[in-house]
Design a protein around this motif. Structure first.
Motif, PDB file in Angstrom:
ATOM      1  N   GLU A   1     -14.684 -13.635  26.788  1.00 25.50           N
ATOM      2  CA  GLU A   1     -13.985 -13.379  25.504  1.00 25.50           C
ATOM      3  C   GLU A   1     -14.500 -14.165  24.281  1.00 25.50           C
ATOM      4  N   VAL A   2     -15.040 -13.476  23.099  1.00 29.32           N
ATOM      5  CA  VAL A   2     -15.353 -14.276  22.048  1.00 29.32           C
ATOM      6  C   VAL A   2     -14.525 -13.688  20.658  1.00 29.32           C
ATOM      7  N   ASP A   3     -13.827 -14.557  19.844  1.00 31.61           N
ATOM      8  CA  ASP A   3     -13.091 -14.401  18.827  1.00 31.61           C
ATOM      9  C   ASP A   3     -12.263 -13.273  18.929  1.00 31.61           C
ATOM     10  N   GLY A   4     -11.531 -13.334  20.248  1.00 36.44           N
ATOM     11  CA  GLY A   4     -10.286 -12.394  20.507  1.00 36.44           C
ATOM     12  C   GLY A   4     -10.808 -11.166  21.163  1.00 36.44           C
ATOM     13  N   THR A   5     -11.919 -10.928  21.239  1.00 34.39           N
ATOM     14  CA  THR A   5     -12.476  -9.578  21.859  1.00 34.39           C
ATOM     15  C   THR A   5     -12.968  -9.839  23.278  1.00 34.39           C
ATOM     16  N   GLN A   6     -12.400  -9.155  24.128  1.00 32.42           N
ATOM     17  CA  GLN A   6     -13.075  -9.062  25.450  1.00 32.42           C
ATOM     18  C   GLN A   6     -14.230  -8.279  25.718  1.00 32.42           C
ATOM     19  N   TYR A   7     -15.221  -8.881  26.361  1.00 32.20           N
ATOM     20  CA  TYR A   7     -16.514  -8.036  26.603  1.00 32.20           C
ATOM     21  C   TYR A   7     -16.798  -7.913  28.179  1.00 32.20           C
ATOM     22  N   ILE A   8     -17.575  -7.116  28.535  1.00 29.41           N
ATOM     23  CA  ILE A   8     -18.180  -6.841  29.740  1.00 29.41           C
ATOM     24  C   ILE A   8     -19.737  -6.920  29.648  1.00 29.41           C
ATOM     25  N   ALA A   9     -20.386  -7.607  30.662  1.00 30.98           N
ATOM     26  CA  ALA A   9     -21.749  -7.797  30.449  1.00 30.98           C
ATOM     27  C   ALA A   9     -22.428  -7.467  31.599  1.00 30.98           C
ATOM     28  N   ILE A  10     -23.459  -6.890  31.867  1.00 33.07           N
ATOM     29  CA  ILE A  10     -24.178  -6.795  33.033  1.00 33.07           C
ATOM     30  C   ILE A  10     -25.682  -6.601  32.652  1.00 33.07           C
TER      31      ILE A  10
END
Lengths: 575, 194
Positions: free
Chosen positions: A527-536
């Motif tokens: 999460e950065v600045d309140g946004t959740q991310y998925i990375a691959i």
């Protein structure tokens, strides 16, 4: 062979290889990584191989969940510029992402925008031969990060600039010794284990001082003369007996115990190294201060199938049979789902069952946990022996995940594969493949009439019940799995290049995205600045492709060609 | 006896015979001037493995249609065998000259062709001579990642991940000896893209 060549490559690595094409500006306010942060990582970060020391591969973030995952959209992508197997989790520390790729490369990116901070490219020696051209990630400590390389060095980089801080040779690449794992960092020690189970090595785990690169301890996975367990070998077999240690360990911070998995015995046919062969195909409990072996458990004895058990067990507080205990959970390459109990000076067998079909085991001894082998399916010298599952096992190194919400273990399994080879006695030639069979004799066969191969499975470790499974009719499943508190399970691993999100409770595919290449990497969430991310990372190669080549010859209607070339993908829910 | 078996037997003999006493001859040769230099025009070829390791390869040692022999270059003046770098290992195979394309035939000597033994993908040694995955002929195969090369067509890649052909080594037969007629054509060793 040539010391001067070594010095030269070391020199080159030190002086020329951190490019600073800093399109994202400099890394300001980098958050130093401490013991406390690694022991209790913030939910927003993914700083260890499986996010937490317990190896569960579970993110507590739930902004992306079963109700909105259908709106998951690429936010940015980044081409790594190299081919082969992209296996590393993108490591994230407070908005800064570090991506390790094949060919000894590390890329630092802004985790929110995908802009590059810096890129390190190791100059690998011209005469290096890479059986496994990959890297499984970088470890973090304070303001540095650590890369283990295929030319058998551990390199410390300045996290803010990518400049080399220290570069320590571990062993000799010319003898077939190399490193592919993400280093485990515990209390200022950078801990790695060697690869080379197909090249006649004697496995080891070694710790370096995170600041200086000086070696602190080295523990061989095969006991030397006079050490306990040495008598499980005959003659000089122990000197080249394998037990490589090429995956990152897990760590019990309460008891200060590292759990490290070990690889196959070498060469492959057990007849060439009679005995139980401690501590191959085992989990070792190590003291991080001095490397001493506190205790161990050997999953199977006298390995003959190339069934490395290097994937470290997950640490789970498990309720089973009316009690709660500290468990170790390991879906093995040997096709057995292992549940063990970890104690201060012992690892006890609790339960085990086949999670894919196998003809190798007739059962498990209840007292000892030793599997009972069917000799008809154990490779020998001079005769072709077939066995199921294949050399790649029920689950190879790609990691399973445990969800703290569902209490289920998610296993990237392969079903309906069998293998076989004719064992032969082959003397070791340093630096060359040493399998105990002709490489061209190794087979992978799909069972006639099989309706699927890859199978994502959800197991309840408390009951031994398979709760759901998702089958892949035309593909193997060769990628790590990650679970999230959004009741999602993320996985790639298939030859159709898809990245998928499954409902953690039911196994329903809720979302998928076709990517540039096949995925054999590890999904992460941050999460950065309140946004959740998925990375691959999407980037096919190594054993996923080896299986693909073998499958293509099985007339099951697939081609061997899966496009290669790495790309980092980052997703978020469209707002 | 297969090629790899021959190699195995020799290694056993070496290990049993010399490891306790003197330094291995190969190690001594590695330190000699020129041992790690690439093959040069005029170099001879010696067996790099098997019961005849170190002795000169003559055209008659090769069987038509393979399997390939593994060789090191040897400086005929200093007698140094160029075994100081694995990048110098060479595969030699005798084929029907009529099967070779024009460019390959131009570098061949009586149908005998020579290539680097180092795979252009990840630098593994090429060890197998097997039926191709997609062509019905024997090919040079790297068992690390399944790259296949057709020695009749300048060792072009016919299967697998290798990005380019193997480096070729021109040959000639001079006074009955198999001789290197020029430097490697193409890059030796694995790729490092990016």
């Amino acid at each position: 062979m040539k010391m001067k060549q070594w010095l030269l490559s070391g020199f080159v690595a030190f002086t020329c290889c951190a490019s600073t094409a800093a399109t994202a500006g400099s890394i300001d306010n980098y958050s130093p990584v401490t013991a406390a942060r690694l022991e209790n990582p913030e939910p927003a970060n993914w700083m260890l191989y499986r996010r937490t020391y317990d190896g569960q591969g579970y993110s507590p973030l739930d902004q992306i969940n079963t109700s909105n995952v259908k709106d998951l959209t690429p936010v940015w992508t980044f081409a790594t510029g190299v081919v082969e197997g992209h296996e590393a989790p993108p490591i994230v520390n407070n908005g800064v992402m570090f991506v390790a790729t094949p060919m000894g490369q590390v890329i630092a990116l802004n985790a929110k925008t995908g802009d590059e901070y810096w890129r390190y490219k190791r100059q690998l020696p011209d005469d290096l031969f890479q059986l496994h051209p990959t890297s499984r990630g970088v470890g973090l400590w304070e303001d540095k990060l650590y890369l283990a390389t295929t030319d058998d060095h551990v390199v410390a980089l300045d996290a803010k600039t990518g400049k080399v801080v220290w570069d320590t040779k571990v062993q000799e690449y010319k003898k077939g010794q190399y490193l592919t794992l993400m280093p485990l960092v515990v209390d200022g020690k950078v801990i790695v284990g060697g690869s080379g189970g197909e090249l006649g090595v004697r496995g080891y785990v070694v710790a370096f001082d995170a600041n200086s690169g000086k070696e602190i301890w080295r523990t061989y996975t095969i006991p030397g003369e006079g050490e306990p367990g040495h008598d499980t070998w005959k003659g000089d077999d122990w000197k080249t007996g394998g037990g490589s240690a090429w995956m990152t360990g897990t760590y019990d911070k309460d008891t200060k115990t590292i759990y490290w998995g070990t690889g196959n015995a070498a060469p492959w046919p057990g007849e060439t190294h009679p005995g139980d062969n401690l501590y191959t195909t085992s989990v070792l409990a190590l003291d991080p201060d001095n490397g001493k072996i506190k205790t161990y458990h050997q999953y199977h004895q006298n390995d003959s199938w190339d069934w490395d058990e290097v994937d470290a067990p997950m640490l789970v507080d498990l309720q089973r049979d009316g009690r709660t205990f500290k468990s170790l959970i390991h879906p093995g390459r040997d096709a057995i789902f292992w549940v063990l109990e970890r104690k201060a000076n012992a690892i006890n067998y609790v339960a085990g069952w086949p999670f894919v079909s196998t003809d190798v085991w007739k059962g498990i001894e209840a007292e000892t946990g030793k599997p009972i082998v069917d000799p008809a399916h154990k490779p020998v010298i001079g005769k072709r022996v077939e066995f199921c599952p294949s050399l790649w096992g029920g689950k190879d190194w790609p990691s399973a995940a445990y969800s703290q919400k569902t209490g289920l273990v998610y296993v990237p399994a392969n079903e309906n594969f069998c293998g076989g080879f004719t064992g032969e006695k082959v003397p070791l030639k340093p630096g060359e493949l040493w399998l105990g069979t002709k490489p061209e004799d190794i087979g992978l066969k799909a069972k006639p009439g099989a309706d699927h191969y890859g199978e994502l499975q959800a197991w309840d470790p408390a009951t031994g019940k398979k709760v759901w499974h998702h089958d892949f009719p035309k593909s193997q499943l060769f990628g790590s799995v990650t679970a999230t508190a959004g009741d999602l399970v993320f996985a790639g691993g298939t030859n159709d290049r898809n990245f998928r999100a499954f409902d953690a409770k039911t196994g329903e595919v809720l979302w998928q995205q076709k990517t540039n290449s096949g995925i054999m990497g590890m999904p992460v969430s941050y999460e950065v600045d309140g946004t959740q991310y998925i990375a691959i990372q999407s980037g096919w190669g190594v054993d996923a492709q080896r299986i693909q080549d073998a499958l293509a010859t099985n007339n099951i209607g697939i081609e061997s060609n899966v496009p290669q070339g790495g790309v980092v993908w980052v997703f978020a829910v469209k707002k | 006896m297969s090629d790899s078996t021959r190699r195995s037997l020799l290694v056993t003999a070496l290990a049993a015979g010399v490891s306790l006493a003197a330094p291995r001859p190969a190690a001594a040769e590695d330190d000699q001037p020129g041992a790690d230099e690439r093959p040069k025009k005029g170099d001879l070829l010696v067996f790099s493995e098997g019961e005849h390791e170190g002795s000169l390869i003559k055209p008659g040692d090769l069987d038509l249609g393979g399997p390939p022999l593994h060789a090191w270059p040897k400086d005929p003046t200093s007698s140094v065998i160029r075994s100081g770098s694995r990048l110098n290992e060479i595969l030699i195979v005798k084929l029907d000259p009529g099967e070779l394309d024009d460019a390959t035939r131009a570098h061949a000597a009586d149908g005998i062709v020579a290539y680097s033994a180092i795979c252009a993908h990840a630098g593994c040694p090429i060890t197998a001579w097997v039926k191709g995955s997609e062509i019905d002929k024997d090919v040079l195969k790297c068992m690390c990642h399944n790259s296949e090369y057709d020695p009749r067509q300048g060792a072009e890649v016919v299967f697998g991940p290798a990005p380019r052909r193997l480096a070729a080594l021109p040959l000639a037969i001079i006074d009955g000896s198999l001789t290197i007629a020029g430097s490697f054509i193409g890059k030796v060793g694995g790729a490092q893209p990016g």
